[in-house]
Motif scaffolding. Structure first.
Motif, short mmCIF file in Angstrom:
data_model
loop_
_atom_site.label_atom_id
_atom_site.label_comp_id
_atom_site.label_asym_id
_atom_site.label_seq_id
_atom_site.Cartn_x
_atom_site.Cartn_y
_atom_site.Cartn_z
N PRO A 165 -12.93 140.84 51.06
CA PRO A 165 -14.28 141.11 51.59
C PRO A 165 -14.23 141.77 52.98
CG PRO A 165 -13.71 138.80 51.92
CD PRO A 165 -12.54 139.43 51.22
N LEU A 166 -13.04 141.99 53.52
CA LEU A 166 -12.94 142.50 54.91
C LEU A 166 -13.45 143.94 55.02
CD1 LEU A 166 -9.55 141.07 56.19
CD2 LEU A 166 -11.86 140.17 56.52
N LYS A 167 -13.82 144.30 56.25
CA LYS A 167 -14.32 145.64 56.55
C LYS A 167 -13.28 146.40 57.38
CE LYS A 167 -18.32 145.15 54.71
NZ LYS A 167 -18.64 145.94 53.54
N ILE A 168 -13.31 147.72 57.29
CA ILE A 168 -12.48 148.53 58.19
C ILE A 168 -13.30 148.73 59.47
CG2 ILE A 168 -11.24 150.70 58.51
CD1 ILE A 168 -11.12 150.95 55.45
N CYS A 169 -12.72 148.36 60.61
CA CYS A 169 -13.44 148.43 61.90
C CYS A 169 -12.89 149.54 62.80
CB CYS A 169 -13.29 147.13 62.67
SG CYS A 169 -13.84 145.73 61.78
N GLY A 170 -11.77 150.13 62.41
CA GLY A 170 -11.20 151.17 63.27
C GLY A 170 -9.94 151.73 62.68
N GLU A 171 -9.43 152.79 63.31
CA GLU A 171 -8.17 153.40 62.88
C GLU A 171 -7.39 153.78 64.14
OE1 GLU A 171 -8.72 157.19 60.93
OE2 GLU A 171 -9.56 158.07 62.72
N VAL A 172 -6.09 153.81 63.99
CA VAL A 172 -5.25 154.26 65.11
C VAL A 172 -4.05 155.00 64.55
CG1 VAL A 172 -4.14 151.97 65.27
CG2 VAL A 172 -3.99 153.52 67.20
N GLN A 173 -3.71 156.10 65.20
CA GLN A 173 -2.55 156.89 64.74
C GLN A 173 -1.44 156.73 65.75
OE1 GLN A 173 -3.14 160.75 63.31
NE2 GLN A 173 -5.13 160.32 62.43
N LEU A 174 -0.23 156.66 65.23
CA LEU A 174 0.94 156.49 66.11
C LEU A 174 1.99 157.52 65.71
CD1 LEU A 174 1.67 154.25 68.26
CD2 LEU A 174 3.04 153.21 66.47
N ARG A 175 2.48 158.29 66.69
CA ARG A 175 3.62 159.17 66.41
C ARG A 175 4.85 158.29 66.23
NH1 ARG A 175 3.80 164.48 68.16
NH2 ARG A 175 5.95 164.41 67.50
N ILE A 176 5.56 158.49 65.13
CA ILE A 176 6.69 157.60 64.82
C ILE A 176 8.00 158.32 65.14
CG2 ILE A 176 7.86 156.30 62.99
CD1 ILE A 176 5.10 155.14 63.51
N HIS A 177 8.73 157.79 66.12
CA HIS A 177 10.06 158.31 66.43
C HIS A 177 11.09 157.27 66.02
CE1 HIS A 177 8.51 161.77 68.51
NE2 HIS A 177 7.76 161.00 69.28
N HIS A 178 12.01 157.69 65.15
CA HIS A 178 13.08 156.78 64.72
C HIS A 178 14.36 157.14 65.46
CE1 HIS A 178 10.87 155.00 61.46
NE2 HIS A 178 10.62 156.17 60.91
N HIS A 179 15.13 156.10 65.84
CA HIS A 179 16.42 156.34 66.50
C HIS A 179 17.52 155.62 65.72
CE1 HIS A 179 13.57 157.40 69.55
NE2 HIS A 179 13.27 156.14 69.82
N LEU A 180 18.74 156.18 65.82
CA LEU A 180 19.89 155.46 65.26
C LEU A 180 20.42 154.58 66.39
CD1 LEU A 180 21.74 155.18 62.75
CD2 LEU A 180 23.26 156.83 63.82
N LEU A 181 20.44 153.26 66.14
CA LEU A 181 20.70 152.30 67.22
C LEU A 181 21.92 151.43 66.92
CD1 LEU A 181 16.98 151.11 67.39
CD2 LEU A 181 18.08 152.60 69.06
N ILE A 182 22.66 151.12 67.98
CA ILE A 182 23.78 150.17 67.81
C ILE A 182 23.77 149.17 68.97
CG2 ILE A 182 25.50 151.54 66.52
CD1 ILE A 182 26.70 151.98 69.48
N SER A 183 24.49 148.08 68.78
CA SER A 183 24.63 147.12 69.87
C SER A 183 25.71 147.63 70.83
CB SER A 183 25.06 145.76 69.30
OG SER A 183 25.56 144.98 70.35
N PRO A 184 25.47 147.60 72.14
CA PRO A 184 26.50 148.06 73.10
C PRO A 184 27.79 147.25 72.96
CG PRO A 184 24.51 147.26 74.24
CD PRO A 184 24.23 147.17 72.78
#
Ligand SMILES: O=C(O)C(=O)C[C@]1(C(=O)O)C=C[C@@H](O)C=C1
Length: 365
Positions: A165-184
């Motif tokens: 029964p919920l309503k949509i109250c807003g929208e937000v866009q996010l630029r998605i940057h992915h990184h290849l990550l490791i533990s130091p």
């Protein structure tokens, strides 16, 4: 003292005095917001008071962007005011925002971008859990992903609206940057396995095939979970964003590895009440039509005749089998607009079911 030191001293004095004025003005604004809360509560003593007003926030942010004299960019100025309003709203009522977790996901970043940092953000393990948390009233609002510019719609979110029964109250866009990550800690180890979410692997497929071909790709439930694993397992890496990297102390081996430079995800804000018009809105509906020739034409023709632009149409299989087609439609404008009102009345006559998911301000930030 050199001329430069003297000038620097003068400028810093000026900054101190400006900061003092800014602080006094922000405090005056916060007192206004407290008074707004008192007025709202007095006007609705018996009912749920809706302190968060998405349409008003959109109007404030739009006005700030338009009136901004520079040199700060409009986006940056709006971001600062986003945080001021967030702090003011927290004085009125601390907001609990459920999001698709765990902490460190892009959905959390979207929630903070939309509501500012003065909310309590509550991570939940699945999209349906976010809906339930808001439906039960345990959270004021929820944030869920709905589409990615590279990978398309997130069907699970669309399907939830069929029964919720919920309503949509807003929208937000996010630029998605992915990184290849490791533990130091494991920097010197050869990488034999990369963790990530299935959507992120899809968004970085070409880069992985070119630069890390042959390394095992293991799908996990979220980017944050991928980062958590890479932080403790030697010989592994994760594909995730900045928030997860920071949270788990990972370092970047390769930056912004998404295949499409405009990779963007759109998120929806879900809540329990309808949002009045803000002046620049969008609406979403779900419609089921009978399975007969021309059904789609019949559904879309009134929009064309009344000059309403559709921004999206998606088809989903019926959950019950009794609906032949289920269309998820976004269109420009608010459902209270005269033209939209007429169109929806016509659609309602032809449809097996028409569900109004909500009208909401087009994302400002
Ligand atoms: O105008 C209101 O209704 C307010 O509560 C004030 C205010 C603001 O700080 O400007 C705060 C929270 C609302 O979400 C919208 C605006």
């Amino acid at each position: 003292m050199s001329d430069e030191q003297v000038r620097l001293g003068e400028l810093r004095e000026e900054i101190d005095s400006l900061d003092q004025k800014i602080m006094e003005l922000i405090s005056a604004r916060a007192k206004c917001a407290q008074e707004v809360a008192r007025v709202k509560t007095a006007a609705n003593p018996e009912q749920d008071v809706f302190f968060y007003r998405p349409e008003r926030e959109a109007q404030v942010l739009r006005r700030i962007k338009d009136a901004n004299p520079g040199p700060l960019p409009g986006e940056e100025m709006a971001r600062l005011f986003r945080e001021i309003m967030s702090a003011c709203l927290a004085l009125e009522k601390p907001m609990h925002i459920a999001f698709l977790g765990p902490i460190g996901t892009f959905t959390q970043a979207a929630a903070l971008k939309h509501f500012g940092h003065s909310v309590v953000s509550v991570p939940l393990p699945a999209i349906d859990a976010v809906f339930r948390e808001v439906e039960s009233g345990a959270a004021h609002y929820g944030v869920v992903p709905v589409e990615n510019s590279t990978e398309g719609m997130i069907n699970h979110t669309l399907d939830m609206f069929m029964s919720s029964p919920l309503k949509i109250c807003g929208e937000v866009q996010l630029r998605i940057h992915h990184h290849l990550l490791i533990s130091p800690e494991f920097r010197d180890q050869e990488i034999t396995c990369i963790y990530s979410h299935q959507q992120s692997f899809a968004q970085c497929r070409q880069w992985l095939d070119t630069h890390r071909y042959g390394i095992e790709r293991v799908t996990v439930s979220s980017n944050a979970e991928a980062a958590r694993r890479a932080a403790k397992e030697p010989g592994t890496a994760a594909i995730a964003g900045d928030m997860a990297a920071e949270l788990y102390g990972l370092e970047t081996l390769a930056n912004s590895i998404e295949d499409r430079p405009d990779n963007t995800t759109r998120f929806l804000i879900i809540g329990r009440e309808e949002v009045p018009a803000s002046g620049h809105d969008k609406s979403s509906i779900l419609v089921s039509m009978r399975n007969k020739p021309g059904a789609l034409y019949q559904l879309l023709e009134p929009f064309h005749r009344h000059g309403i632009s559709l921004t999206r149409i998606e088809t989903r299989p019926s959950p019950s089998g009794t609906w032949a087609y289920v269309f998820y439609i976004d269109f420009e404008g608010h459902m209270d607009d005269e033209q939209a009102h007429k169109v929806l009345a016509e659609v309602d006559e032809e449809a097996v079911e028409l569900k109004r998911l909500g009208s909401y301000p087009i994302g400002v930030l």
